[in-house]
Design an enzyme around this catalytic site. Structure first.
Site, PDB file in Angstrom:
ATOM      1  N   SER A   1       0.809  -1.219   0.000  1.00 43.57           N
ATOM      2  CA  SER A   1       0.000   0.000   0.000  1.00 43.57           C
ATOM      3  C   SER A   1       0.849   1.280   0.000  1.00 43.57           C
ATOM      4  O   SER A   1       1.870   1.365   0.677  1.00 43.57           O
ATOM      5  CB  SER A   1      -0.902   0.008   1.237  1.00 43.57           C
ATOM      6  OG  SER A   1      -1.520   1.266   1.373  1.00 43.57           O
TER       7      SER A   1
ATOM      8  N   SER B   1      -0.606   4.065   0.998  1.00 45.21           N
ATOM      9  CA  SER B   1      -1.300   4.941   1.954  1.00 45.21           C
ATOM     10  C   SER B   1      -0.403   5.428   3.098  1.00 45.21           C
ATOM     11  O   SER B   1      -0.476   6.604   3.462  1.00 45.21           O
ATOM     12  CB  SER B   1      -2.557   4.262   2.495  1.00 45.21           C
ATOM     13  OG  SER B   1      -3.499   4.167   1.462  1.00 45.21           O
TER      14      SER B   1
ATOM     15  N   LYS C   1     -13.982  -4.072   1.659  1.00 46.05           N
ATOM     16  CA  LYS C   1     -14.707  -2.800   1.479  1.00 46.05           C
ATOM     17  C   LYS C   1     -16.223  -2.925   1.651  1.00 46.05           C
ATOM     18  O   LYS C   1     -16.880  -1.957   2.016  1.00 46.05           O
ATOM     19  CB  LYS C   1     -14.389  -2.187   0.110  1.00 46.05           C
ATOM     20  CG  LYS C   1     -12.973  -1.653   0.011  1.00 46.05           C
ATOM     21  CD  LYS C   1     -12.744  -0.918  -1.288  1.00 46.05           C
ATOM     22  CE  LYS C   1     -11.293  -0.515  -1.432  1.00 46.05           C
ATOM     23  NZ  LYS C   1     -11.051   0.349  -2.583  1.00 46.05           N
TER      24      LYS C   1
ATOM     25  N   ASN D   1     -14.302   2.766   2.031  1.00 46.07           N
ATOM     26  CA  ASN D   1     -12.833   2.642   2.172  1.00 46.07           C
ATOM     27  C   ASN D   1     -12.277   3.532   3.282  1.00 46.07           C
ATOM     28  O   ASN D   1     -11.069   3.521   3.512  1.00 46.07           O
ATOM     29  CB  ASN D   1     -12.132   2.957   0.848  1.00 46.07           C
ATOM     30  CG  ASN D   1     -12.010   4.444   0.646  1.00 46.07           C
ATOM     31  OD1 ASN D   1     -12.981   5.164   0.839  1.00 46.07           O
ATOM     32  ND2 ASN D   1     -10.836   4.912   0.297  1.00 46.07           N
TER      33      ASN D   1
ATOM     34  N   ALA E   1     -14.781  -1.185  -9.229  1.00 45.36           N
ATOM     35  CA  ALA E   1     -14.445   0.236  -9.402  1.00 45.36           C
ATOM     36  C   ALA E   1     -15.451   0.898 -10.336  1.00 45.36           C
ATOM     37  O   ALA E   1     -15.898   2.018 -10.104  1.00 45.36           O
ATOM     38  CB  ALA E   1     -13.034   0.365  -9.960  1.00 45.36           C
TER      39      ALA E   1
ATOM     40  N   ASN F   1     -19.025  -3.290 -21.556  1.00 40.21           N
ATOM     41  CA  ASN F   1     -18.294  -4.385 -20.915  1.00 40.21           C
ATOM     42  C   ASN F   1     -18.311  -5.626 -21.804  1.00 40.21           C
ATOM     43  O   ASN F   1     -19.225  -5.834 -22.595  1.00 40.21           O
ATOM     44  CB  ASN F   1     -18.923  -4.711 -19.553  1.00 40.21           C
ATOM     45  CG  ASN F   1     -17.988  -5.515 -18.684  1.00 40.21           C
ATOM     46  OD1 ASN F   1     -16.807  -5.199 -18.585  1.00 40.21           O
ATOM     47  ND2 ASN F   1     -18.486  -6.575 -18.072  1.00 40.21           N
TER      48      ASN F   1
ATOM     49  N   LEU G   1     -21.993  -8.602 -20.958  1.00 43.12           N
ATOM     50  CA  LEU G   1     -23.112  -7.648 -20.890  1.00 43.12           C
ATOM     51  C   LEU G   1     -23.881  -7.733 -19.572  1.00 43.12           C
ATOM     52  O   LEU G   1     -24.308  -6.708 -19.035  1.00 43.12           O
ATOM     53  CB  LEU G   1     -24.051  -7.880 -22.080  1.00 43.12           C
ATOM     54  CG  LEU G   1     -25.214  -6.892 -22.212  1.00 43.12           C
ATOM     55  CD1 LEU G   1     -24.733  -5.459 -22.362  1.00 43.12           C
ATOM     56  CD2 LEU G   1     -26.121  -7.275 -23.383  1.00 43.12           C
TER      57      LEU G   1
ATOM     58  N   TYR H   1      -2.572   3.357 -12.642  1.00 43.33           N
ATOM     59  CA  TYR H   1      -1.437   4.302 -12.567  1.00 43.33           C
ATOM     60  C   TYR H   1      -0.100   3.592 -12.731  1.00 43.33           C
ATOM     61  O   TYR H   1       0.955   4.219 -12.644  1.00 43.33           O
ATOM     62  CB  TYR H   1      -1.474   5.099 -11.260  1.00 43.33           C
ATOM     63  CG  TYR H   1      -1.559   4.242 -10.012  1.00 43.33           C
ATOM     64  CD1 TYR H   1      -0.436   3.654  -9.452  1.00 43.33           C
ATOM     65  CD2 TYR H   1      -2.787   4.010  -9.414  1.00 43.33           C
ATOM     66  CE1 TYR H   1      -0.532   2.861  -8.324  1.00 43.33           C
ATOM     67  CE2 TYR H   1      -2.902   3.218  -8.283  1.00 43.33           C
ATOM     68  CZ  TYR H   1      -1.763   2.647  -7.741  1.00 43.33           C
ATOM     69  OH  TYR H   1      -1.866   1.852  -6.649  1.00 43.33           O
TER      70      TYR H   1
ATOM     71  N   GLY I   1      -4.440   7.117 -13.118  1.00 46.72           N
ATOM     72  CA  GLY I   1      -5.168   7.053 -11.853  1.00 46.72           C
ATOM     73  C   GLY I   1      -4.396   7.516 -10.633  1.00 46.72           C
ATOM     74  O   GLY I   1      -4.874   7.361  -9.510  1.00 46.72           O
TER      75      GLY I   1
HETATM   76  P1  ATR Z   1     -12.375  -4.207  -9.996  1.00 45.93           P
HETATM   77  O1  ATR Z   1     -13.381  -4.881  -9.131  1.00 45.93           O
HETATM   78  O2  ATR Z   1     -11.022  -4.065  -9.358  1.00 45.93           O
HETATM   79  O3  ATR Z   1     -12.860  -2.939 -10.590  1.00 45.93           O
HETATM   80  P2  ATR Z   1     -12.634  -6.522 -11.693  1.00 45.93           P
HETATM   81  O4  ATR Z   1     -13.809  -6.982 -10.959  1.00 45.93           O
HETATM   82  O5  ATR Z   1     -11.452  -7.410 -11.780  1.00 45.93           O
HETATM   83  O6  ATR Z   1     -12.070  -5.131 -11.215  1.00 45.93           O
HETATM   84  O7  ATR Z   1     -13.172  -6.100 -13.111  1.00 45.93           O
HETATM   85  C1  ATR Z   1     -12.372  -6.140 -14.161  1.00 45.93           C
HETATM   86  C2  ATR Z   1     -13.124  -5.596 -15.384  1.00 45.93           C
HETATM   87  O8  ATR Z   1     -12.213  -5.695 -16.429  1.00 45.93           O
HETATM   88  C3  ATR Z   1     -14.344  -6.404 -15.775  1.00 45.93           C
HETATM   89  O9  ATR Z   1     -15.323  -5.529 -16.303  1.00 45.93           O
HETATM   90  C4  ATR Z   1     -13.807  -7.308 -16.884  1.00 45.93           C
HETATM   91  O10 ATR Z   1     -14.748  -7.693 -17.858  1.00 45.93           O
HETATM   92  P3  ATR Z   1     -15.755  -8.946 -17.611  1.00 45.93           P
HETATM   93  O11 ATR Z   1     -16.839  -8.403 -16.746  1.00 45.93           O
HETATM   94  O12 ATR Z   1     -16.193  -9.319 -18.958  1.00 45.93           O
HETATM   95  O13 ATR Z   1     -14.939 -10.017 -16.937  1.00 45.93           O
HETATM   96  C5  ATR Z   1     -12.797  -6.387 -17.522  1.00 45.93           C
HETATM   97  N1  ATR Z   1     -11.781  -7.135 -18.238  1.00 45.93           N
HETATM   98  C6  ATR Z   1     -10.762  -7.834 -17.702  1.00 45.93           C
HETATM   99  N2  ATR Z   1     -10.002  -8.389 -18.666  1.00 45.93           N
HETATM  100  C7  ATR Z   1     -10.557  -8.008 -19.855  1.00 45.93           C
HETATM  101  C8  ATR Z   1     -10.234  -8.222 -21.223  1.00 45.93           C
HETATM  102  N3  ATR Z   1      -9.148  -8.926 -21.578  1.00 45.93           N
HETATM  103  N4  ATR Z   1     -11.025  -7.686 -22.157  1.00 45.93           N
HETATM  104  C9  ATR Z   1     -12.108  -6.961 -21.816  1.00 45.93           C
HETATM  105  N5  ATR Z   1     -12.479  -6.710 -20.537  1.00 45.93           N
HETATM  106  C10 ATR Z   1     -11.708  -7.224 -19.573  1.00 45.93           C
END
Ligand code: ATR
Length: 289
Positions: free
Chosen positions: A20, A22, A71, A92, A135, A155, A158, A229, A250
């Site tokens: 971290s 922080s 969280k 958070n 996020a 996304n 979908l 970032y 970020g």
């Molecule tokens: P966090 O919770 O940290 O925001 P996450 O839950 O790991 O992150 O979400 C990752 C996002 O990246 C998801 O929307 C994922 O798409 P899916 O919902 O289809 O899984 C997207 N993502 C990750 N790898 C990807 C890839 N190679 N192409 C397109 N989208 C991707």
């Protein structure tokens, strides 16, 4: 730092917490403004989240940050919750109140402030959000809260975009979030979108990966915001810049989530001057990692 019998304590609970930034953010601010506060990390397992919050209260700890994976799990142990954090469903930052803690989501307050610092406001704007993870959910809530005109939530899966859209639209009583398949980006006919990249695509070590490769997509944007970032310039940002669009990473969001928490705990305002100095220190720290 001069720790003595009057030092206030704040800390981070999560698992893992070793990497971290922080402690660097908070201890640097304290040093710069001469505030006798220390910030440390606590690695806490899932079954101990409630005990950790109760223990912090008993010890008189001033405030806590909460990171992955706690969280949402921390919410039942709070005395109060800020309405925005409630809508997001994730907290958070814990701020001491009578008998316990009040939960906030400074991740999102930090993004709002980082955008503002870069002269980006969401009110009446058309926004594209790429990705539908945790996020993204919070960022969709922020856009609805700030009065964005429309949010196109793209996304790969979908159903995940639909689930976020449904709950945020319901919470705000208007059809502001429009879920779409990632591959449907060609249907977007505007030319001035604020695009926020929330997926993990492009995160180091996969620095050449980008969620949408087609250069034509980036021509439709006013500005690109990546919540990643590391690396400092992501492939998404390079795509924006290649067609002359400004792009930010970020890092200021990371910094401002800390600044917002610091201000809540200490009931103070951290100046832009201090924030800019901490930003440079944070940037150097990450480059050296
Ligand atoms: P966090 O919770 O940290 O925001 P996450 O839950 O790991 O992150 O979400 C990752 C996002 O990246 C998801 O929307 C994922 O798409 P899916 O919902 O289809 O899984 C997207 N993502 C990750 N790898 C990807 C890839 N190679 N192409 C397109 N989208 C991707």
């Amino acid at each position: 730092m001069n720790i003595d019998a009057t030092t206030k304590l704040c800390g981070l609970i999560g698992n893992p917490v070793k990497h971290s930034c922080s402690p660097l953010i908070h201890n640097t601010i304290s040093q710069m403004i001469g505030n006798n506060m220390a910030y440390v990390t606590f690695c806490v397992s899932e079954e101990d989240v409630g005990k950790a919050v109760e223990g912090a209260r008993a010890l008189g700890i001033l405030g806590m940050n909460v990171t992955v994976p706690h969280k949402s799990a921390v919410i039942p142990y709070l005395k109060e919750i800020d309405p925005l954090a409630q809508k997001i469903g994730a907290v958070n930052t814990l701020v001491r109140v009578e008998g316990g803690y009040k939960g906030y989501n400074t991740d999102i307050l930090g993004l709002k402030r980082a955008l503002l610092r870069n002269s980006i406001t969401l009110k009446d704007q058309e926004v594209i959000i790429l990705g539908a993870g945790g996020a993204s959910r919070a960022i969709n809530v922020l856009c609805a809260q700030e009065g964005a005109k429309a949010v196109y939530l793209l996304n790969r899966t979908l159903d995940k975009a639909k689930a976020i859209a449904e709950s945020v639209n319901q919470a705000y009583g208007r059809e502001v979030i429009h879920p779409m398949m990632l591959s449907e980006y060609e249907k977007l006919s505007g030319s001035n979108y604020i695009c926020i990249q929330t997926s993990s695509v492009g995160l180091a070590p996969n620095v050449n990966d980008v969620i949408i490769d087609d250069g034509k997509f980036y021509e439709k944007l006013a500005v690109g915001v990546d919540i990643i970032y590391n690396p400092a310039t992501t492939a998404f940002m390079k795509k924006c810049q290649a067609v002359g669009k400004p792009a930010m990473n970020g890092l200021s969001m990371l910094l401002y989530q800390g600044v917002e928490a610091y201000e809540l705990w200490n009931q103070c305002k951290v100046s832009d001057e201090i924030t800019d100095k901490v930003y440079e220190i944070l940037k150097l720290h990450l480059q050296m990692k």
